[in-house]
Enzyme design. Structure first.
Site, PDB file in Angstrom:
ATOM      1  N   GLU A 157     -10.430 -36.659  -6.136  1.00 45.26           N
ATOM      2  CA  GLU A 157      -9.420 -36.826  -5.083  1.00 45.26           C
ATOM      3  C   GLU A 157      -8.122 -36.210  -5.587  1.00 45.26           C
ATOM      4  O   GLU A 157      -7.586 -36.607  -6.617  1.00 45.26           O
ATOM      5  CB  GLU A 157      -9.222 -38.305  -4.718  1.00 45.26           C
ATOM      6  CG  GLU A 157      -8.936 -39.234  -5.877  1.00 45.26           C
ATOM      7  CD  GLU A 157      -8.732 -40.674  -5.442  1.00 45.26           C
ATOM      8  OE1 GLU A 157      -8.611 -40.940  -4.233  1.00 45.26           O
ATOM      9  OE2 GLU A 157      -8.697 -41.542  -6.328  1.00 45.26           O
ATOM     10  N   ASP A 199       7.669 -26.403   0.957  1.00 44.66           N
ATOM     11  CA  ASP A 199       6.521 -26.537   0.065  1.00 44.66           C
ATOM     12  C   ASP A 199       6.071 -25.129  -0.311  1.00 44.66           C
ATOM     13  O   ASP A 199       6.401 -24.135   0.345  1.00 44.66           O
ATOM     14  CB  ASP A 199       5.400 -27.334   0.741  1.00 44.66           C
ATOM     15  CG  ASP A 199       4.530 -28.061  -0.268  1.00 44.66           C
ATOM     16  OD1 ASP A 199       4.501 -27.647  -1.444  1.00 44.66           O
ATOM     17  OD2 ASP A 199       3.870 -29.050   0.098  1.00 44.66           O
TER      18      ASP A 199
END
Length: 633
Positions: A440, A236
């Site tokens: 979110e 990542d």
């Protein structure tokens, strides 16, 4: 075709510095070997992302709500067509920049264990079976089935990763061996065994003290030796730098880079692998280990046809992007992912009814797109979809802010009064409420608000100002169809008790408004099911940082949920009759409908092991024989 052999021959001609340069996600050209510059970072979570115009399908959680793996496969095939068409144009410039390549960092198959996690709407929900089946369909659709790969799909984020976002660069997830394999690895195993994904992305966090991108136990012993993964591993973005800035398991870039490569992480999204030359000189990592990593990477590039003259995907034309067939497919998927939670008979609505459309999500385009999205040439808001389909009068009022309280001395206080006026002059009120991806999302991309922290929700409650508006509209006595828009579970206790109908829409994509109207007015019967449990309050939830599955998700929750995983109504009178592993579905009236049959391990042990979506016409019976299908293990 022996892609591995071709890669070995090419890599053998590279110097050490050239090999190292190819392990960075923004790999430079090697002109003497006719290797063009290539950026590995590309996204297609629910359509080609961040690369201009594309068909923007519903967010992943909405597609999961369809419980329709064949439909998911069709969507992925459409996405891969558009991705290839775009690549065919980008490569004419001589190289490929970020978001222009063929190596896609999707899907996100993490388990959505806690509804507060901001990135949960990127996933396929809380269940390993649903996640594994939908993920497999998606990967197969992206990668194709020829000798050449159409695209590379990347399973992420490996593993035990689902928040909190604010501490992901230093967090250590602790889980039992049973929970690791039964929950967190199950979908990874299934996708690897059934779809042969090209890549896996390592997560930011640690697991049992070891960073995911630097753990030989996770990347070699489990991923390759146990799960049988044969592709390449990418970190990542910034995860390897976290080794010495967040996790504090190494002292510097050289030792972090060596730790990751020795563990089996082939590609660095970041810049730490630039230190590998020093790491080799210091004896921290061997050139042979680097050679193997680079060989895996170039095997993938050869398999994608990057250096071939006969790759059939090179002929995919640009006019497939946002073509009419993809737009129609987008609308079908959006319809399939809408979940009817409650209906006292008010739905479907008459097109001739006078409708008050009220709510802060009525004209909000963000709720159509989710995140990691492309840019639709045209999109239909929820309000516009209703306007397109209605024949009666439509009155619109925003009603309230998404979450900020109204003050009588401000101009915005007129929102409430305008909503009340609209309701009083209507036959029925459609309230378009909930949250949006700004409340979110991923850490670093979403600002802090009273309702969110680093992207995570601080509460599953519906914002108070919206709940207050609902009660004010309820006082008018007009029937209410409450439409909740969110990428996660919201505590809709008052709406379940008092609304006449309740719909969960998630983030429905560019055609979301038309798809919602199709459901509201009965052009299509709803057939979505909840891919997550809807809880009653925050008190139902264990501590967010606790990765134990105790009292989490439908498999382990001990309380009474607001709505169970798998809940979803239709406009038809559908019954199920079971005889062992054979289910007969009968439509006794109402209207034709799609319907998903869920098979659990036993009636007492509610662990999903299979599901099939069928279409049942009025008066028709359809039989599903699960004994002829392989159950999820």
């Amino acid at each position: 075709m022996d892609f591995r052999k071709k890669a070995e021959e090419l890599v053998a001609q590279m110097t050490l510095d050239e090999k190292i340069s190819q392990m960075l996600y923004n790999a430079p050209a090697i002109p003497r070997l006719h290797v063009p510059a290539y950026n590995w970072w590309t996204e297609c979570l629910h359509g080609v992302g961040r690369a201009g115009n594309a068909t923007v399908f519903p967010q992943a959680i909405a597609m999961a709500a369809s419980f329709d793996a064949p439909l998911m496969h069709r969507v992925a095939c459409a996405i891969s067509d558009e991705a290839r068409a775009k690549y065919n144009e980008y490569r004419k410039f001589g190289d490929t920049l970020i978001y222009q390549g063929l190596t896609y960092w999707s899907p996100n198959i993490n388990i959505f264990r806690d509804p507060r996690w901001g990135r949960g709407h990127e996933t396929y929900g809380e269940d390993p079976c649903l996640t594994g089946r939908m993920g497999t369909a998606f990967v197969r659709g992206l990668q194709g089935d020829g000798p050449y790969r159409k695209l590379d799909a990347t399973l992420k984020h490996y593993c035990v990763h689902s928040g909190p976002e604010g501490s992901r660069h230093s967090f250590d997830a602790r889980v039992s061996t049973e929970e690791l394999y039964d929950t967190y690895l199950a979908a990874f195993r299934y996708c690897i065994e059934n779809a042969d994904p090209s890549a896996v992305m390592g997560a930011y966090n640690r697991v049992e003290g070891e960073p995911c991108c630097g753990s030989r136990w996770l990347l070699q012993d489990v991923l390759r030796d146990e799960l049988g993964f044969t592709g390449y591993v990418v970190s990542d973005c910034g995860a390897i730098k976290d080794f010495y800035t967040g996790h504090m398991v190494t002292e510097d870039a050289e030792s972090a880079a060596a730790m990751a490569v020795n563990a089996g992480c082939d590609l660095n999204c970041g810049g730490v692998y630039a230190a590998l030359g020093n790491a080799v000189a210091s004896g921290l990592v061997s050139e042979e280990t680097i050679t193997e990593a680079v060989t895996r990477l170039f095997t993938a590039r050869y398999r994608l046809g990057m250096f071939a003259d006969d790759c059939p995907y090179d002929s995919i034309p640009y006019d497939v992007v946002e073509c009419p067939a993809h737009t129609a497919l987008n609308r079908q998927m959006a319809q399939s992912g809408i979940v009817l939670l409650k209906n006292n008979g008010i739905l479907p609505l008459s097109r001739k009814a006078n409708i008050a459309v009220i709510g802060p999500n009525a004209q909000n385009t963000d709720i159509l797109l989710g995140n990691y999205n492309g840019t639709p040439t045209a999109s239909t808001t929820l309000l516009q979809g209703i306007l397109n389909a209605a024949q009666g009068k439509v009155l619109y009022a925003e009603g309230c802010h998404k979450y900020e309280e109204e003050r009588p001395e401000t101009v915005t206080y007129h929102r409430l009064r305008n909503a009340l006026i609209a309701a009083r002059h209507s036959d029925v009120v459609v309230m378009l409420m909930g949250i949006d991806p700004n409340l979110e999302g991923e850490e670093g991309e979403r600002g802090k608000t009273p309702l969110s922290d680093h992207g995570d929700k601080v509460s599953i409650a519906l914002p108070k100002v919206q709940n207050d508006l609902f009660h004010e509209i309820r006082k008018t006595g007009k029937p209410i169809v409450f439409v909740n828009v969110s990428g996660s579970a919201v505590a809709l206790c008052d709406q379940k008790a008092e609304a006449d109908a309740l719909l969960q829409v998630f983030y429905p994509g560019a055609t979301g408004g038309d798809a919602l109207a199709d459901i509201l007015f009965g052009a299509v019967s709803p057939s979505g099911r909840l891919p997550v449990t809807f809880y009653r309050s925050d008190e139902d939830l264990p501590p967010f940082e606790d990765y134990s599955m105790e009292n989490r998700t439908y498999r382990f929750f001990k309380g009474e949920p607001l709505y169970r995983f798998g809940h979803g109504l239709t406009y038809a009178d559908v019954t199920e009759t079971w005889d062992g592993a054979v289910c007969t579905v009968e439509n006794r009236g109402g209207m034709d409908t799609a319907y998903t049959v869920l098979r659990y391990e036993t009636p007492e042990k509610r662990r999903l092991i299979d599901f099939v979506k069928v279409y049942v016409r009025v008066g028709e019976r359809v039989t599903v024989d699960f004994s002829k299908r392989e159950a999820f293990r």
